[in-house]
Motif scaffolding. Sequence first.
Motif, PDB file in Angstrom:
ATOM      1  N   ASP A 228      65.773  21.721  63.310  1.00 11.30           N
ATOM      2  CA  ASP A 228      67.022  21.529  63.983  1.00 11.30           C
ATOM      3  C   ASP A 228      66.755  21.855  65.494  1.00 11.30           C
ATOM      4  OD1 ASP A 228      69.225  21.025  61.915  1.00 11.30           O
ATOM      5  OD2 ASP A 228      68.673  22.894  61.195  1.00 11.30           O
TER       6      ASP A 228
ATOM      7  N   ASN B  97      62.686  25.737  62.646  1.00 13.98           N
ATOM      8  CA  ASN B  97      62.204  24.777  61.395  1.00 13.98           C
ATOM      9  C   ASN B  97      63.462  25.409  60.278  1.00 13.98           C
ATOM     10  OD1 ASN B  97      60.622  24.421  58.686  1.00 13.98           O
ATOM     11  ND2 ASN B  97      59.049  24.088  60.558  1.00 13.98           N
ATOM     12  N   ARG B  98      63.666  24.074  59.543  1.00 15.68           N
ATOM     13  CA  ARG B  98      64.700  24.124  58.480  1.00 15.68           C
ATOM     14  C   ARG B  98      63.910  24.973  57.434  1.00 15.68           C
ATOM     15  NH1 ARG B  98      67.074  18.205  58.949  1.00 15.68           N
ATOM     16  NH2 ARG B  98      68.207  18.326  60.981  1.00 15.68           N
ATOM     17  N   HIS B  99      62.657  24.807  57.184  1.00 15.83           N
ATOM     18  CA  HIS B  99      62.045  25.602  56.133  1.00 15.83           C
ATOM     19  C   HIS B  99      61.530  27.045  56.299  1.00 15.83           C
ATOM     20  CE1 HIS B  99      61.066  21.536  54.328  1.00 15.83           C
ATOM     21  NE2 HIS B  99      60.784  21.123  55.837  1.00 15.83           N
TER      22      HIS B  99
ATOM     23  N   GLU C 274      67.852  31.437  63.266  1.00 17.01           N
ATOM     24  CA  GLU C 274      68.723  30.404  62.520  1.00 17.01           C
ATOM     25  C   GLU C 274      70.367  30.656  63.052  1.00 17.01           C
ATOM     26  OE1 GLU C 274      65.247  31.190  60.039  1.00 17.01           O
ATOM     27  OE2 GLU C 274      66.401  32.582  61.155  1.00 17.01           O
TER      28      GLU C 274
ATOM     29  N   VAL D 157      70.906  27.820  65.478  1.00 16.91           N
ATOM     30  CA  VAL D 157      71.321  26.704  64.967  1.00 16.91           C
ATOM     31  C   VAL D 157      72.881  26.736  64.541  1.00 16.91           C
ATOM     32  CG1 VAL D 157      70.775  25.097  62.871  1.00 16.91           C
ATOM     33  CG2 VAL D 157      68.905  26.355  64.196  1.00 16.91           C
TER      34      VAL D 157
END
Length: 271
Positions: free
Chosen positions: A145, A172-174, A245, A248
């Motif tokens: 994202d 990173n989304r992971h 996060e 995001v």
Amino acid sequence: MDDATDRTLRALGLHEAPREHPLLYPGAWPSDSGLLDGDRFLPLERLVYEDRTPVVAIGSNGCPGQLRHKMTECGIGSPLPMAKARVTGVDAGVSAHVSRMGYVSASPVGAPDTVRELFVLWLDAEQLAVIDASEGVPLPGGNFDRAWLPSPDVRIDLADGTRLPGAYAYVNRHGVLHDGTGTPRTHPGERELLAELLVGLPRLRELFGVVPEEFCARARGDRRLCERGTRLFIEEKLVTASGLERYVAASARAQQSGSPGTGASLSPPLT
């Protein structure tokens, strides 16, 4: 040798793209700010471009050869300013996914006391769309994202004394890999990283081979194998949050509300 030849990416040692040579990841970065103009890296006349979107390069997006590869692939030839910056508050962690490009990429992590020399890319709308697509931003199953990292949480100081109000970064989304204590590990360069992971993870060796060269060759272009490697990181309990996060989520709320300066290709005004 004339000046035009002196400023080619090859002459400057900046021409190779990690997309073509995975073990070179994150690729060669310039020693100073410059303008990526086709196959040349030219002196930069100014460090701030208010009509463009600032994006902090954490991994291979700081490599002119990689940027040229991405842009050429999409038929984009417009000049791209890269401003060297002193960045406080983020570091280069390790993505918790295996890329189909054949490497395990870098990912930003929150690091309040860390100071890094990174590059701010000043992207026009077309260039931003290319980089977004390369990071999987538009895709539900993409890896990253794009999030706005605001000052003073993240300080971005340019060489001319300008402090930016923030910049975008690809989160990173992971999640990211940790160092065994739960703290995000830093990316040491691809060959060293893969050697460490392969030594420490027998199941990873079963999938990708015993040396970094094998890893890259097997991972490259094999979507299912890369997905298995990504799941293995989770199963081995190596994944943690990046600490970014919340940005995001904040960026998503801002875009949904239509707040000025927070759209897909816009940034808050400089102050």
